[in-house]
Write a protein that holds these residues in place. Sequence first.
Motif, PDB file in Angstrom:
ATOM      1  N   LEU A   1       0.878  -1.108  -0.034  1.00  0.00           N
ATOM      2  CA  LEU A   1      -0.018  -0.001  -0.127  1.00  0.00           C
ATOM      3  C   LEU A   1       0.644   1.157  -0.121  1.00  0.00           C
ATOM      4  CD1 LEU A   1      -2.688  -1.166   2.602  1.00  0.00           C
ATOM      5  CD2 LEU A   1      -3.158  -0.783   0.299  1.00  0.00           C
ATOM      6  N   TYR A   2       0.431   2.105  -0.695  1.00  0.00           N
ATOM      7  CA  TYR A   2       1.168   3.452  -0.692  1.00  0.00           C
ATOM      8  C   TYR A   2       0.330   4.660   0.316  1.00  0.00           C
ATOM      9  CZ  TYR A   2       3.282   2.196  -5.071  1.00  0.00           C
ATOM     10  OH  TYR A   2       4.058   1.758  -6.285  1.00  0.00           O
ATOM     11  N   THR A   3       1.192   5.091   0.875  1.00  0.00           N
ATOM     12  CA  THR A   3       0.856   6.211   1.926  1.00  0.00           C
ATOM     13  C   THR A   3       1.521   7.670   1.498  1.00  0.00           C
ATOM     14  OG1 THR A   3       0.618   4.742   3.936  1.00  0.00           O
ATOM     15  CG2 THR A   3       0.887   7.244   4.257  1.00  0.00           C
ATOM     16  N   VAL A   4       0.502   8.367   1.305  1.00  0.00           N
ATOM     17  CA  VAL A   4       0.962   9.881   0.910  1.00  0.00           C
ATOM     18  C   VAL A   4       0.511  10.780   1.753  1.00  0.00           C
ATOM     19  CG1 VAL A   4       0.555  11.690  -1.021  1.00  0.00           C
ATOM     20  CG2 VAL A   4       0.889   9.062  -1.685  1.00  0.00           C
ATOM     21  N   GLY A   5       1.214  11.740   2.044  1.00  0.00           N
ATOM     22  CA  GLY A   5       1.038  12.792   3.128  1.00  0.00           C
ATOM     23  C   GLY A   5       0.924  14.152   2.009  1.00  0.00           C
ATOM     24  N   VAL A   6       0.066  15.013   2.488  1.00  0.00           N
ATOM     25  CA  VAL A   6      -0.135  16.393   2.036  1.00  0.00           C
ATOM     26  C   VAL A   6       0.393  17.563   2.894  1.00  0.00           C
ATOM     27  CG1 VAL A   6      -2.564  16.804   2.658  1.00  0.00           C
ATOM     28  CG2 VAL A   6      -1.704  17.980   0.802  1.00  0.00           C
ATOM     29  N   TYR A   7       1.158  18.176   2.362  1.00  0.00           N
ATOM     30  CA  TYR A   7       1.944  19.393   3.268  1.00  0.00           C
ATOM     31  C   TYR A   7       1.814  20.698   2.627  1.00  0.00           C
ATOM     32  CZ  TYR A   7       4.433  14.999   4.795  1.00  0.00           C
ATOM     33  OH  TYR A   7       4.917  13.993   5.349  1.00  0.00           O
ATOM     34  N   LEU A   8       1.882  21.605   3.465  1.00  0.00           N
ATOM     35  CA  LEU A   8       1.706  23.094   3.037  1.00  0.00           C
ATOM     36  C   LEU A   8       3.122  23.920   3.717  1.00  0.00           C
ATOM     37  CD1 LEU A   8      -0.183  25.371   2.741  1.00  0.00           C
ATOM     38  CD2 LEU A   8      -0.780  25.513   5.158  1.00  0.00           C
ATOM     39  N   ASP A   9       3.390  24.478   2.719  1.00  0.00           N
ATOM     40  CA  ASP A   9       4.354  25.408   2.699  1.00  0.00           C
ATOM     41  C   ASP A   9       3.522  26.970   2.631  1.00  0.00           C
ATOM     42  OD1 ASP A   9       6.557  23.821   3.410  1.00  0.00           O
ATOM     43  OD2 ASP A   9       6.630  23.188   1.293  1.00  0.00           O
ATOM     44  N   GLY A  10       3.653  27.790   3.621  1.00  0.00           N
ATOM     45  CA  GLY A  10       2.921  29.241   3.311  1.00  0.00           C
ATOM     46  C   GLY A  10       1.821  29.178   4.565  1.00  0.00           C
ATOM     47  N   TRP A  11       1.290  30.408   4.615  1.00  0.00           N
ATOM     48  CA  TRP A  11       0.615  31.085   5.762  1.00  0.00           C
ATOM     49  C   TRP A  11       1.066  30.638   7.090  1.00  0.00           C
ATOM     50  CZ3 TRP A  11      -1.959  33.754   2.521  1.00  0.00           C
ATOM     51  CH2 TRP A  11      -2.684  33.285   1.547  1.00  0.00           C
TER      52      TRP A  11
ATOM     53  N   ASN B   1     -10.436  18.292   8.408  1.00  0.00           N
ATOM     54  CA  ASN B   1      -9.905  19.000   9.539  1.00  0.00           C
ATOM     55  C   ASN B   1     -10.506  20.437   9.351  1.00  0.00           C
ATOM     56  OD1 ASN B   1      -8.704  20.531  11.586  1.00  0.00           O
ATOM     57  ND2 ASN B   1      -6.834  19.308  11.441  1.00  0.00           N
ATOM     58  N   LYS B   2     -11.817  20.676   9.701  1.00  0.00           N
ATOM     59  CA  LYS B   2     -12.491  21.828   9.209  1.00  0.00           C
ATOM     60  C   LYS B   2     -11.789  23.084   9.997  1.00  0.00           C
ATOM     61  CE  LYS B   2     -16.732  19.693   7.762  1.00  0.00           C
ATOM     62  NZ  LYS B   2     -16.233  19.617   6.359  1.00  0.00           N
ATOM     63  N   LYS B   3     -11.459  22.940  11.469  1.00  0.00           N
ATOM     64  CA  LYS B   3     -10.957  24.099  12.210  1.00  0.00           C
ATOM     65  C   LYS B   3      -9.676  24.497  11.360  1.00  0.00           C
ATOM     66  CE  LYS B   3      -9.517  25.079  16.743  1.00  0.00           C
ATOM     67  NZ  LYS B   3      -9.475  24.417  18.189  1.00  0.00           N
ATOM     68  N   LEU B   4      -8.713  23.641  11.284  1.00  0.00           N
ATOM     69  CA  LEU B   4      -7.629  24.100  10.531  1.00  0.00           C
ATOM     70  C   LEU B   4      -7.787  24.715   9.263  1.00  0.00           C
ATOM     71  CD1 LEU B   4      -4.351  23.864  10.814  1.00  0.00           C
ATOM     72  CD2 LEU B   4      -4.514  21.836   9.615  1.00  0.00           C
ATOM     73  N   ILE B   5      -8.458  24.156   8.449  1.00  0.00           N
ATOM     74  CA  ILE B   5      -8.861  24.737   6.937  1.00  0.00           C
ATOM     75  C   ILE B   5      -9.592  26.045   7.229  1.00  0.00           C
ATOM     76  CG2 ILE B   5     -10.020  24.500   4.914  1.00  0.00           C
ATOM     77  CD1 ILE B   5      -7.742  22.516   5.195  1.00  0.00           C
ATOM     78  N   ARG B   6     -10.310  26.138   7.939  1.00  0.00           N
ATOM     79  CA  ARG B   6     -10.900  27.542   8.202  1.00  0.00           C
ATOM     80  C   ARG B   6      -9.900  28.718   8.579  1.00  0.00           C
ATOM     81  NH1 ARG B   6     -15.483  25.042  10.513  1.00  0.00           N
ATOM     82  NH2 ARG B   6     -14.809  25.146  12.970  1.00  0.00           N
ATOM     83  N   ALA B   7      -8.872  28.268   9.381  1.00  0.00           N
ATOM     84  CA  ALA B   7      -7.900  29.214   9.728  1.00  0.00           C
ATOM     85  C   ALA B   7      -7.039  29.691   8.705  1.00  0.00           C
ATOM     86  CB  ALA B   7      -7.029  28.463  10.995  1.00  0.00           C
ATOM     87  N   TYR B   8      -6.813  28.676   7.673  1.00  0.00           N
ATOM     88  CA  TYR B   8      -5.930  29.041   6.483  1.00  0.00           C
ATOM     89  C   TYR B   8      -6.660  29.949   5.557  1.00  0.00           C
ATOM     90  CZ  TYR B   8      -2.586  25.658   8.198  1.00  0.00           C
ATOM     91  OH  TYR B   8      -1.474  25.056   9.006  1.00  0.00           O
ATOM     92  N   GLU B   9      -7.917  29.446   5.595  1.00  0.00           N
ATOM     93  CA  GLU B   9      -9.166  30.322   4.658  1.00  0.00           C
ATOM     94  C   GLU B   9      -9.142  31.873   5.153  1.00  0.00           C
ATOM     95  OE1 GLU B   9     -12.723  28.350   2.657  1.00  0.00           O
ATOM     96  OE2 GLU B   9     -12.557  27.564   4.898  1.00  0.00           O
ATOM     97  N   ALA B  10      -9.007  31.969   6.494  1.00  0.00           N
ATOM     98  CA  ALA B  10      -9.144  33.370   6.940  1.00  0.00           C
ATOM     99  C   ALA B  10      -7.715  34.150   6.385  1.00  0.00           C
ATOM    100  CB  ALA B  10      -9.176  33.314   8.432  1.00  0.00           C
ATOM    101  N   LYS B  11      -6.625  33.580   6.636  1.00  0.00           N
ATOM    102  CA  LYS B  11      -5.391  34.091   6.268  1.00  0.00           C
ATOM    103  C   LYS B  11      -5.370  34.315   4.679  1.00  0.00           C
ATOM    104  CE  LYS B  11      -2.411  31.804   9.832  1.00  0.00           C
ATOM    105  NZ  LYS B  11      -1.405  31.094  10.196  1.00  0.00           N
ATOM    106  N   LYS B  12      -6.012  33.521   4.120  1.00  0.00           N
ATOM    107  CA  LYS B  12      -5.875  33.849   2.538  1.00  0.00           C
ATOM    108  C   LYS B  12      -6.853  34.883   2.138  1.00  0.00           C
ATOM    109  CE  LYS B  12      -7.378  31.400  -1.922  1.00  0.00           C
ATOM    110  NZ  LYS B  12      -7.746  30.280  -2.295  1.00  0.00           N
ATOM    111  N   GLN B  13      -8.150  35.144   3.051  1.00  0.00           N
ATOM    112  CA  GLN B  13      -8.807  35.947   2.786  1.00  0.00           C
ATOM    113  C   GLN B  13      -8.024  37.409   3.308  1.00  0.00           C
ATOM    114  OE1 GLN B  13     -12.591  35.784   4.461  1.00  0.00           O
ATOM    115  NE2 GLN B  13     -13.347  37.768   3.925  1.00  0.00           N
ATOM    116  N   ALA B  14      -7.447  37.518   4.293  1.00  0.00           N
ATOM    117  CA  ALA B  14      -6.684  38.635   4.729  1.00  0.00           C
ATOM    118  C   ALA B  14      -5.658  39.198   3.783  1.00  0.00           C
ATOM    119  CB  ALA B  14      -6.221  38.396   6.360  1.00  0.00           C
TER     120      ALA B  14
END
Length: 220
Positions: A151-161, A190-203
Amino acid sequence: MREILIRNTTLAGFFRQYDMPSRARLPADFGQSRALGRGRSSDKDLLKTQGDMFEAFVAAVIVSDPRNGLSRAVSWLKALWGRTIKEQIVENERLSAKTQPPGVKAAYVAPGDSDLNAKDKLRATIGAKGIAIRYEDMPGDNKDRDLGLPLYTVGVYLDGWGETNKLLGRGTALKKKEAGHKAAAAALENKKLIRAYEAKKQAFHEAAKAADEAAEQLLR
């Protein structure tokens, strides 16, 4: 769905589940007894051979009993395939009320959306110029419990915000592409985390817009 049922990895998995390699007559150097690994081109030949031999066995079941062979083979394969696609069946039932767009697989649909796959929605939700969303292989030696395949395991990573190499989610599947989509779907859950990044994007966009307007005023 049909592709999953008849692909070589599925048929070869059945071949090994019934311990057919121990009864197969193959060249000594073919390596039918070795474990399958990732990325070896010789694995494709082995899977193809095992898949073909399983198909031949099914054909033998049918022709060996002209009266009941076909019905027995059908019942047997239904049971095998039912185990193979049980997760897809559950997923399809969950999404049965939705209308899926052409070309988007149900397993890849983002939570709460029927018009975007998970990767696209994650990028649209928190992505922006200068923001990197990366999909990387993660270590692991897990195998599919039914097929015995890696099985393959893939992680999604963020660089930014304000983040560097932030793990947003992970997914595991037989194919790397599907594992990546599952990782994106997990991140979106993970809606709480995504909302935090959405707020940073909007700002960020509001600040950029204000800067553009100020620059226009100076040029007048």
